[in-house]
Structure formats: structure tokens, C-alpha cells
Design a protein around this motif. Sequence first.
Motif, PDB file in Angstrom:
ATOM      1  N   GLN A  87     -10.251   6.159   6.391  1.00  0.00           N
ATOM      2  CA  GLN A  87     -10.225   4.948   6.987  1.00  0.00           C
ATOM      3  C   GLN A  87     -10.658   4.932   8.438  1.00  0.00           C
ATOM      4  OE1 GLN A  87      -6.712   2.822   6.148  1.00  0.00           O
ATOM      5  NE2 GLN A  87      -6.493   3.220   4.113  1.00  0.00           N
ATOM      6  N   THR A 108     -11.138   4.332  -0.540  1.00  0.00           N
ATOM      7  CA  THR A 108     -11.306   3.172   0.348  1.00  0.00           C
ATOM      8  C   THR A 108     -12.879   2.692   0.415  1.00  0.00           C
ATOM      9  OG1 THR A 108      -9.301   3.566   1.668  1.00  0.00           O
ATOM     10  CG2 THR A 108     -10.781   2.402   2.840  1.00  0.00           C
ATOM     11  N   GLY A 167      -7.207  10.131   2.960  1.00  0.00           N
ATOM     12  CA  GLY A 167      -7.310   8.569   2.628  1.00  0.00           C
ATOM     13  C   GLY A 167      -7.228   7.874   3.998  1.00  0.00           C
ATOM     14  N   LEU A 208      -6.307  -7.063  -1.902  1.00  0.00           N
ATOM     15  CA  LEU A 208      -6.495  -5.830  -1.929  1.00  0.00           C
ATOM     16  C   LEU A 208      -6.596  -4.978  -3.284  1.00  0.00           C
ATOM     17  CD1 LEU A 208      -4.134  -4.439   0.969  1.00  0.00           C
ATOM     18  CD2 LEU A 208      -6.486  -4.894   1.106  1.00  0.00           C
ATOM     19  N   THR A 227       0.722  -0.973  -0.217  1.00  0.00           N
ATOM     20  CA  THR A 227      -0.130   0.002   0.135  1.00  0.00           C
ATOM     21  C   THR A 227       0.930   1.319  -0.026  1.00  0.00           C
ATOM     22  OG1 THR A 227      -1.728  -1.152   1.338  1.00  0.00           O
ATOM     23  CG2 THR A 227      -1.768   1.302   1.158  1.00  0.00           C
TER      24      THR A 227
END
Length: 510
Positions: free
Chosen positions: A334, A389, A330, A504, A153
Amino acid sequence: MTAHTADSQPITDPHHSRRWIILALTLIAQFMVTLDATIVTVALPSIQTDLGFANQLDLQWVINAYVLFFGGFLLLGGRAGDLFGRQRLFLTGLVLFTGASLVNGIADDPTTLVIGRGVQGFGAALVSPAVLSIIIVTFQSTAERVKALGFFTAVTASGSAAGMLFGGLLTDYASWRWIFLVNIPIGLVGIVGAIRTIPNSKAMTGNVRHMDLPGAISVTGGLTVLVTAIVNAQTWGWGSARFIWMTVAAAALLTAFVVIELRTSHPLVRMGLFAKRTISVGNAMMLTFSGGLFVMMFFPTLYLAENMGYSPIEIGLAYLPWPVAMMIAGSVGQRLIGKAGPRLLLTVGLIFVAVGLLTFVRLPAYGSYAADVLPGMFLTAVGAGLVFTPAFMVATTGVAPEESGLASGIINTSQQLGAALGLAVTSSLAAGYTAHLLAGTGARDLTAAMQSSALVEGFQRGFTVAAAIVLASALIAAFGLRKADFAQNSAGADGDVQDAEQPLPAAPAV
């Protein structure tokens, strides 16, 4: 001792002991693919001048050729890795991507560059799913897999930001050609390293190998024909016979894709998935969201270069706040999902993006970066960071574990193809309006100020349409989703679920 995964061949100790080397190699390739999605943005004005692209409609193919082939073959790439081996897919993708980078670096005409970008996109469509699959089957324990995916990520997120900066540096101090040539040594390291260290693991499907190549070709071909028709519509005329026949051909190819998927025993996309509201709404939302957001990779670059006289490195630095703000937003998003819920977060984020795009509607011919560009850049970045997300979460909610990879691939495909279609529509409308404004002006009477003003008014038209597309996405999120869609998954975030092989999503292209 032999470690196993749910659907893969066993990973033996010799390979397992080199797992961190394998991770490093795959992340190098992932960084290169992610970097290439943004590094070309800063170089667009230089490419246009050096290779003689006639206008911005032709120039947008430098982006769209990559995005179309990446999105169109992404699902095929994921399936190919399961059937023929992840190492084999990884190597094939790297060879194509690296070879196309060489072709692009020495290209001396627009056609060669656009074709090379398409091949790069196809290579990326093979590399990206292979990277994630290799990581998942290599790291068996929950703790190590989470750690490895954390590195994945971080690399994908930083690749977008680095692309802006490196693109400016290479273009300014060397040449735009080096944004492609720099991939060659990186690709060669990845190829040699993969041959020596990465096992060719694959799904345990016996000797039966099913590849839905007709499905991949029909959907990619249909979308390419459609984008070509939209891009040329202002030249041909929206009611011209050529535009109509191209549109009919695109519709026929896309219809063929649906028929193929419904009839084949091993479809690229199982159409039954879209009967679930979260899948259909999530992908419709992503398609429209990406379609509006992607203008941020195109119009501001041309404005900064042509109207404000920015150099490539200055453009790169000017863009840098965008991916940084997106990553920060982001991270905040989350943490807010559990409290606010996906629907509210999506709606708010999409409204932020739309408002950010609308700030560009008042863009002056010769403006200020701080006053006229940065506010819209910041708002769209914050909104996009809040959206990504929960959007991926929605589009994979309630999906059976064995189809989680497919659902993730579909939402990534919607992102890429939405970006291609959105950029085609907005750039065509912008260029058409600019041409309309200049139509009554003779070449002798045309001044630089008049040309700059007409160009910006075209950009304003494109930004207006992009904002409307994103507002449509906000309406889809607000009225298409229900709280009950997520209630069934609220208790599923423990133990075995965390250890399941649920890929993912790949990093967003923007």
C-alpha cells in the motif's frame, strides 16, 4: 436530526446511537464468513478419512462448492441488499450459513457435506456485501467511516490467519465437525442482535424491484457444470462424449448469461463496463492470479498430512506464516503504490507468486518443512500481499461513483470463480498424473513409498500448471495496463472522494 447517505434511506438518531453495536455485530458475522474460507483447509485430510472421500478430486469439492456459490451469487447478494433491505439480506444470509453449518457438522457422507458447503457459500454471498453496506450507511462522518472500515479490514485480514490455527486446534482436540458447529452460537448471536439493533435500510428505488436471478443462476450453473467436467475429465477421458457434452452445456449456460446481461434492463453485470481497459484487464488478471494461487490452500495441506505425517494442529501452525506474511506484504505494498505504480507492483508481485509455486516443483516425497515447504509458502504470500491492493485498485479505476460497488463486486467474483476453476484444473491434472504413474503397478506390488512418490509427482504437476497460470497473469498486468490509465485519478484522493460511498472489496478468500 436525520443523517442521509447518497443512495439510502435516512439513518435516524436511535439507530445512529447504536452504531458501534451494529459494527460489532456485522464484524462478528464477517469474521465467521472469512474464518470459514480457511478453517476447513487444515481439516481436509481428517474429513477425507472420516467421510470416505474416494480421492483428492472428490475432496476438492469441499472447498470448491463453497467458493463457486459464494462467487456466483455475490453480485446478486449485493443487489438484493439494496432492493429488499440490508438487515433482511444480512439475516437471510446468517440463517442459511448457520443452518448449513449444522448440517455440515453432522454430515455422515460426502454428498451431504458438499451440498452443505454450497449452501454455506450462498449464505456467505448474502452476508458479505450486506456487512459492508451496513457499515457504510451506518457511519456518516468521514472520520468514523474510515475508522469503521479499518476495523473491517483488520477483521477480514485476521480471519484467514485465525482460520488456519483454529482449524488445527478444533480438529486435533475435538473433531473436524467442530469447525462447522462452532459457527452455530456465533450465528445465533448475530441473528438475535441484528433483529434487535440493525435497521432495514435500502436504496431509494421506490416500489420497483429488479432482481437478475436468471443471470445469477446461469453463470453459477455454467461454472459448476464446467468445474464438474474438468474434475471428472481424467476419469471420463478428455475426449470422451460425456466430457464434451458437459463442456458444451457449460458453454451454453455461460453464453446465456452474457445474452441475459445484454438484454435485461437491470443486469447483474453491465457488460459495457468491460469496454474500459482497466476493468477488463484487472478482472482477467485476478481470474488467472486466483486460479494459480489457490492451490496453496489444497496441495500443501495434503502433502503435510499424507507425506510428512503432520497432525491438524501442526498443519495449522505450519500454515500460519502464510497469512501473516501476506498481511505484512500488503501493508508494505500500500505504501509502494504511489511510488512504483500499480503496474510495476502487480508484475513484481505476480512473479514472486509464480517463483514461489515453482519451488514446489522439486518437492521430495519425504521432505523438510523448513527447506521444502516454507520458502515457497513465504514467496507466494509476499507476492500475493503485493498484488491484492493494486489489483482491486486497477479493477475499480475510472469507474463512475454510482457503479463503484458493482466494479468492486465484479473483481471479487473474478477472484472467487478464478480460484474454483484453477483448483479444478490443477487438482484434476495432478490426480490424473498420479493415477498414470500407478497404472502399471499391481496392488500387491504397491508400497507406501511408491504411492507417496506418485502423489508428490502429481502435486508437482499441479504446481507447475499453477505457476504457468500466474505467469500469464503477470503478462496481462505488464502488457495490458498503461500509465495513462491511472493519471486521471491521481488528483482524486481528497475531500469529497474520500467521503463518497465507494465500498472496499471484500476480503480475499485465500
